[in-house]
Design a protein around this motif. Structure first.
Motif, PDB file in Angstrom:
ATOM      1  N   GLU A  14       8.383   8.145   4.404  1.00  0.00           N
ATOM      2  CA  GLU A  14       9.494   8.633   4.303  1.00  0.00           C
ATOM      3  C   GLU A  14      10.467   7.466   4.767  1.00  0.00           C
ATOM      4  N   LYS A  15       9.954   6.987   6.027  1.00  0.00           N
ATOM      5  CA  LYS A  15      10.877   5.803   6.699  1.00  0.00           C
ATOM      6  C   LYS A  15      10.702   4.490   5.705  1.00  0.00           C
ATOM      7  N   THR A  16       9.702   4.205   5.201  1.00  0.00           N
ATOM      8  CA  THR A  16       9.713   3.160   4.213  1.00  0.00           C
ATOM      9  C   THR A  16      10.614   3.211   3.007  1.00  0.00           C
ATOM     10  N   LYS A  17      10.878   4.344   2.498  1.00  0.00           N
ATOM     11  CA  LYS A  17      11.799   4.540   1.513  1.00  0.00           C
ATOM     12  C   LYS A  17      13.165   4.537   2.156  1.00  0.00           C
ATOM     13  N   GLU A  18      13.595   5.069   3.321  1.00  0.00           N
ATOM     14  CA  GLU A  18      15.008   4.822   3.910  1.00  0.00           C
ATOM     15  C   GLU A  18      15.033   3.326   4.242  1.00  0.00           C
ATOM     16  N   ALA A  53      21.889  12.134  -6.936  1.00  0.00           N
ATOM     17  CA  ALA A  53      23.108  12.833  -6.362  1.00  0.00           C
ATOM     18  C   ALA A  53      22.607  13.314  -4.956  1.00  0.00           C
ATOM     19  N   GLU A  54      21.443  13.268  -4.615  1.00  0.00           N
ATOM     20  CA  GLU A  54      20.821  13.581  -3.310  1.00  0.00           C
ATOM     21  C   GLU A  54      20.867  12.487  -2.414  1.00  0.00           C
ATOM     22  N   GLY A  55      21.109  11.435  -2.843  1.00  0.00           N
ATOM     23  CA  GLY A  55      20.828  10.046  -2.141  1.00  0.00           C
ATOM     24  C   GLY A  55      19.520   9.675  -2.103  1.00  0.00           C
ATOM     25  N   LYS A  56      18.891   9.999  -2.994  1.00  0.00           N
ATOM     26  CA  LYS A  56      17.382   9.895  -3.125  1.00  0.00           C
ATOM     27  C   LYS A  56      17.086   8.377  -4.117  1.00  0.00           C
ATOM     28  N   LEU A  57      16.135   7.945  -4.232  1.00  0.00           N
ATOM     29  CA  LEU A  57      15.592   6.529  -5.109  1.00  0.00           C
ATOM     30  C   LEU A  57      14.565   7.280  -5.851  1.00  0.00           C
ATOM     31  N   PRO A  58      15.217   7.545  -7.205  1.00  0.00           N
ATOM     32  CA  PRO A  58      14.208   8.213  -8.241  1.00  0.00           C
ATOM     33  C   PRO A  58      12.888   7.547  -8.358  1.00  0.00           C
ATOM     34  N   LYS A  59      13.153   6.239  -8.420  1.00  0.00           N
ATOM     35  CA  LYS A  59      11.729   5.418  -9.065  1.00  0.00           C
ATOM     36  C   LYS A  59      10.608   5.269  -7.539  1.00  0.00           C
ATOM     37  N   TRP A  60      11.233   5.160  -6.513  1.00  0.00           N
ATOM     38  CA  TRP A  60      10.338   5.374  -5.589  1.00  0.00           C
ATOM     39  C   TRP A  60       9.778   6.872  -4.935  1.00  0.00           C
ATOM     40  N   ALA A  85       8.955   8.747  -7.124  1.00  0.00           N
ATOM     41  CA  ALA A  85       8.041   9.149  -8.187  1.00  0.00           C
ATOM     42  C   ALA A  85       6.776   8.660  -7.438  1.00  0.00           C
ATOM     43  N   LEU A  86       6.766   7.931  -6.511  1.00  0.00           N
ATOM     44  CA  LEU A  86       5.350   7.504  -5.983  1.00  0.00           C
ATOM     45  C   LEU A  86       4.832   8.430  -4.774  1.00  0.00           C
ATOM     46  N   ASN A  87       5.736   9.492  -4.491  1.00  0.00           N
ATOM     47  CA  ASN A  87       5.590  10.229  -3.623  1.00  0.00           C
ATOM     48  C   ASN A  87       3.958  10.871  -3.706  1.00  0.00           C
ATOM     49  N   SER A  88       3.643  11.412  -4.933  1.00  0.00           N
ATOM     50  CA  SER A  88       2.488  11.817  -5.201  1.00  0.00           C
ATOM     51  C   SER A  88       1.047  10.943  -5.007  1.00  0.00           C
ATOM     52  N   GLU A  89       1.397   9.530  -5.105  1.00  0.00           N
ATOM     53  CA  GLU A  89       0.321   8.506  -4.871  1.00  0.00           C
ATOM     54  C   GLU A  89       0.280   8.248  -3.272  1.00  0.00           C
ATOM     55  N   TYR A 132       1.800   0.964 -10.949  1.00  0.00           N
ATOM     56  CA  TYR A 132       1.083   1.218  -9.518  1.00  0.00           C
ATOM     57  C   TYR A 132      -0.245   1.994 -10.031  1.00  0.00           C
ATOM     58  N   LEU A 133      -0.190   2.895 -11.010  1.00  0.00           N
ATOM     59  CA  LEU A 133      -1.441   3.546 -11.253  1.00  0.00           C
ATOM     60  C   LEU A 133      -2.209   2.578 -12.247  1.00  0.00           C
ATOM     61  N   ASP A 134      -1.719   1.636 -12.860  1.00  0.00           N
ATOM     62  CA  ASP A 134      -2.615   0.513 -13.641  1.00  0.00           C
ATOM     63  C   ASP A 134      -3.403  -0.124 -12.719  1.00  0.00           C
ATOM     64  N   ALA A 135      -2.608  -0.662 -11.596  1.00  0.00           N
ATOM     65  CA  ALA A 135      -3.444  -1.417 -10.504  1.00  0.00           C
ATOM     66  C   ALA A 135      -4.513  -0.664  -9.928  1.00  0.00           C
ATOM     67  N   ASP A 136      -4.119   0.694  -9.673  1.00  0.00           N
ATOM     68  CA  ASP A 136      -5.156   1.522  -9.003  1.00  0.00           C
ATOM     69  C   ASP A 136      -6.351   1.623  -9.940  1.00  0.00           C
ATOM     70  N   LYS A 137      -6.095   1.960 -11.361  1.00  0.00           N
ATOM     71  CA  LYS A 137      -7.203   2.138 -12.130  1.00  0.00           C
ATOM     72  C   LYS A 137      -7.981   0.680 -12.333  1.00  0.00           C
ATOM     73  N   SER A 138      -7.493  -0.426 -12.294  1.00  0.00           N
ATOM     74  CA  SER A 138      -8.097  -1.576 -12.141  1.00  0.00           C
ATOM     75  C   SER A 138      -9.328  -1.547 -11.168  1.00  0.00           C
ATOM     76  N   LEU A 139      -9.277  -0.885 -10.074  1.00  0.00           N
ATOM     77  CA  LEU A 139     -10.382  -1.106  -9.093  1.00  0.00           C
ATOM     78  C   LEU A 139     -11.658  -0.382  -9.583  1.00  0.00           C
TER      79      LEU A 139
END
Length: 584
Positions: A278-282, A182-189, A191-195, A103-110
């Motif tokens: 948040e709804k998208t991740k759900e 363990a919290e029922g969350k998706l780690p790879k997604w 990780a995109l919260n900051s973006e 994602y960051l690479d794609a953004d950097k390409s702009l």
């Protein structure tokens, strides 16, 4: 692939290999073409040499990304003929970067420009994608692409780049797979919260509470100074919000002034942005299926391999070597992916309206989703023989005229009709063991055939393979009939009778009168020709009888003598249901 440039093709004489100069251009980007492509069917872009080799004129890119045109031998060195299901020479990338890194690479390409365009700074998938997209611009222009819609649209009309991107295979984790913590969350997604929401969260917190640290965090992320106009704007809006009535949330539109309501709307939009992610991740979590299916398949395969119990007998014969292997999915969610652009051609095919004529008498008119630019008023004709060879018979302009029969039960179903000038149609053809040759002459200028009947004409000619078909005309350019009564709209036409000497008769006064010279009449071939015309759509014919050895007979499909038809065959009552339309 090497390419021979500056070579002119011609249609009256075959292109000779000796006329092709030595190539000085080496093509770096492979070009994949369809042999039945509309553009390559034109006589200017296709030629056949004395050895029956096919040459195609194609556009490619040189090492400076400049468009070059030249001739390539289909079965020559550097060219490879494959069927549409032969997936060869795909570039394969095993991507190990995280979703956030991509994602960051794609953004950097702009932010790419002439001073910051090096591809070495990108992850493999983004790097290879950009390397293909960049080739839409000549090197000397110093223009560089990015991962955005406009860059992909830029290669839509450049086949060599379109196919290069479609042949990029990436091995990566499926979007239908994700680890769940363990919290029922998706780690790879997560990780995109900051973006996705970090900026919105910081500004929202500042506007709601006045927390200066949140504003500073936002300004730092976007590279803005504390005294920038953007920062001043947020400070002004914060002061406006701090003066909201305590109970404004009960009815914002009534309790807030117009200026205050604008600030409220901005704050509400930020809240919506945060909650939407948040709804998208759900939603992503609910749609995950890979892990369940992979485990289910593994369990099923294990059951099939379970040894018998309690003394049960089992078949110990060795299974055949070509037994289909069990279906599986990787446990880590990884698979090979083809770029979506490769599938676009199957669903949004751009092309030309094409008549497909089949050896069994069937004819189909294929309508593309979108017509290729420049081919809006053209029709393409293709013949499929019994040996599965495809014969490119040409692409021809049509003229649109008012249907003088409209409305009429047989020929008046449409207000307009399309006519094609037979003088512009390829009059001599020979390929894959099939051939035809015809001419058209008419003192009444009836040179025009209907778009549908032209397809039937091609089918009939390639059915019999005669080289002496002489047409006396169908209709005039306006769809008229001349002095005749029934040649309207290009559906009805006349042909000279066939001669034993197989001479292609041309001009007025050259027609064979079968009542006067039946000994010159080729009865066998005429019957074959009549049968072919009937097979491909003309359900009625007018003609004359012939007498040989004192026995009077009629050619096939002719039942009586019709006045003035002792020197030509008239075909009529075209089957209006002959052509089946297919939309892609």
């Amino acid at each position: 692939m090497s390419l021979a440039e500056n070579t002119v093709a011609w249609t009256k004489h075959p292109l000779q290999a000796s006329n092709i100069p030595s190539s000085t251009l080496i093509v770096g980007t492979a070009l994949q073409v369809e042999m039945n492509d509309a553009k390559l069917s034109l006589s200017d872009n296709r030629a056949i040499d004395a050895q029956d080799n096919v040459w195609l004129k194609v556009d490619v890119l040189d090492d400076k990304n400049r468009k070059r045109s030249g001739w390539v031998l289909v079965n020559g060195e550097g060219a490879k003929r494959v069927c549409c299901w032969d997936w060869f020479d795909f570039m394969q990338i095993k991507e190990t970067s995280t979703l956030k890194e991509i994602y960051l690479d794609a953004d950097k390409s702009l932010k790419r420009n002439k001073d910051n365009h090096a591809l070495s700074q990108y992850k493999p998938t983004i790097k290879e994608t950009l390397s293909i997209l960049d080739k839409q611009h000549p090197v000397e222009t110093n223009r560089y692409t990015s991962i955005k819609e406009a860059s992909f649209k830029g290669i839509a009309d450049k086949p060599m780049l379109f196919t290069a991107l479609s042949r990029l295979l990436v091995n990566y984790e499926s979007e239908w797979y994700s680890e769940i913590d363990a919290e029922g969350k998706l780690p790879k997604w997560e990780a995109l919260n900051s973006e996705m929401t970090e900026n919105a969260k910081n500004i929202l917190a500042y506007l709601q509470t006045g927390d200066e640290a949140k504003l500073d965090a936002y300004l730092s992320r976007v590279g803005k100074a504390k005294d920038s106009p953007e920062a001043k704007g947020f400070e002004t809006r914060r002061r406006e919000i701090s003066r909201f009535p305590a109970d404004y949330q009960q009815s914002p539109s009534e309790k807030l002034t117009k200026a205050q309501f604008e600030s409220y709307a901005k704050m509400a939009a930020l809240e919506k942005q945060v909650t939407a992610w948040e709804k998208t991740k759900e939603k992503i979590k609910k749609m995950l299926w890979w892990d369940d299916v992979a485990k289910g398949l593994a369990k099923l395969n294990q059951q099939n391999d379970t040894p018998p119990e309690n003394g049960e007998t089992t078949d110990t014969t060795t299974p055949p070597a070509d037994t289909t292997p069990p279906a599986t999915l990787s446990a880590d969610g990884k698979a090979w992916f083809i770029h979506p652009v490769a599938m676009m051609d199957y669903f949004t095919r751009v092309g030309i309206v094409t008549y497909h004529i089949y050896h069994d008498g069937k004819i189909e008119r294929h309508i593309p989703v979108k017509t290729l630019k420049g081919y809006e008023k053209k029709y393409k004709y293709v013949y499929h023989d019994k040996n599965s060879h495809v014969h490119q018979l040409g692409i021809y302009d049509y003229v649109e005229v008012t249907n003088i029969f409209y409305p009429h039960q047989r020929y008046g179903l449409t207000k307009f009709i399309h006519l094609i000038d037979l003088r512009e149609v390829r009059q001599k053809y020979s390929q894959h063991g099939l051939k035809y040759c015809f001419n058209v002459d008419s003192s009444q200028k009836r040179f025009f055939m209907n778009r549908d009947t032209l397809a039937s004409f091609f089918g009939a000619m390639l059915e019999v393979n005669f080289v002496d078909i002489s047409c006396n005309g169908f209709s005039t350019i306006t769809g008229g009939s001349g002095i005749s009564k029934s040649h309207y709209n290009g559906y009805h036409g006349d042909f000279k009778y066939l001669r034993i000497d197989e001479v292609l008769a041309k001009g007025d006064g050259t027609s064979l009168h079968i009542d006067l010279h039946p000994e010159l009449f080729d009865v066998e071939r005429q019957n074959q020709w009549n049968d072919a015309l009937y097979k491909f759509g003309w359900t009625d014919m007018l003609g004359w009888s012939y007498t040989l050895n004192k026995i009077k007979k009629f050619p096939n499909h002719i039942t009586k003598e019709t006045a003035h038809h002792n020197h030509h065959l008239h075909v009529q009552f075209y089957d209006m249901d002959k052509i089946k339309e297919r939309k892609k």
